[in-house]
Scaffold this motif. Structure first.
Motif, short mmCIF file in Angstrom:
data_model
loop_
_atom_site.label_atom_id
_atom_site.label_comp_id
_atom_site.label_asym_id
_atom_site.label_seq_id
_atom_site.Cartn_x
_atom_site.Cartn_y
_atom_site.Cartn_z
N GLN A 40 0.83 -1.20 0.00
CA GLN A 40 0.00 0.00 0.00
C GLN A 40 0.87 1.26 0.00
N GLN A 41 1.90 1.27 0.79
CA GLN A 41 2.79 2.43 0.87
C GLN A 41 3.46 2.67 -0.48
N ALA A 42 3.91 1.62 -1.13
CA ALA A 42 4.56 1.76 -2.44
C ALA A 42 3.57 2.30 -3.47
N VAL A 43 2.38 1.73 -3.53
CA VAL A 43 1.38 2.17 -4.50
C VAL A 43 0.93 3.60 -4.21
N GLY A 48 0.76 9.22 -5.68
CA GLY A 48 1.00 10.59 -5.26
C GLY A 48 1.88 11.37 -6.24
N VAL A 49 2.95 10.73 -6.68
CA VAL A 49 3.84 11.39 -7.65
C VAL A 49 3.12 11.62 -8.97
N LEU A 50 2.38 10.64 -9.43
CA LEU A 50 1.65 10.80 -10.70
C LEU A 50 0.61 11.92 -10.59
N GLN A 51 -0.10 12.00 -9.49
CA GLN A 51 -1.12 13.03 -9.32
C GLN A 51 -0.53 14.43 -9.26
N GLN A 52 0.68 14.56 -8.79
CA GLN A 52 1.30 15.87 -8.63
C GLN A 52 2.05 16.34 -9.86
N ASP A 53 2.10 15.55 -10.92
CA ASP A 53 2.85 15.91 -12.11
C ASP A 53 1.96 16.67 -13.08
N PRO A 54 2.13 18.00 -13.19
CA PRO A 54 1.28 18.79 -14.09
C PRO A 54 1.57 18.51 -15.57
#
Length: 76
Positions: A40-43, A48-54
Motif C-alpha cells: 500500500q505504501q509503495a502504490v 502521489g507522484v503521478l497526481q502531482q505531475d502537471p
C-alpha cells in the motif's frame, strides 16, 4: 528498486515507467498485514507522484526507450 516480502515482489522503475514483477502472497496474519501495508505504501507513493505531475502525458509511446544508465527512483 524496492522488494516486498523478501524478493517476492519487486518494484523497479526508470524515469517513465514502473514495473512490478513477482508473486506476492498476503496471508491473513500479522506478517500478511505488514506485507499489505508495504505494498500500500509503495502504490500510494506512486499514485502521489503521478497526481502531482502537471506535465503528465495522456499516454506514453508503447515501447520504452533503451536504458541510458542508473536513475534515482522518482516514485518511492
Amino acid at each position: 528498486m524496492l522488494n516486498i516480502n523478501g524478493d517476492a515482489l519487486s518494484i523497479t522503475n526508470d524515469t517513465a515507467r514502473i514495473t512490478l514483477s513477482g508473486d506476492l502472497t498476503i496471508a491473513r496474519d500479522k506478517t500478511g498485514l505488514a506485507t499489505a501495508l508495504a505494498l500500500q505504501q509503495a502504490v500510494n507513493a506512486i499514485v502521489g507522484v503521478l497526481q502531482q505531475d502537471p506535465a503528465l502525458p495522456a499516454k506514453l509511446k508503447d515501447e520504452p526507450p533503451a536504458p541510458t544508465g542508473h536513475a534515482d527512483n522518482p516514485f518511492i
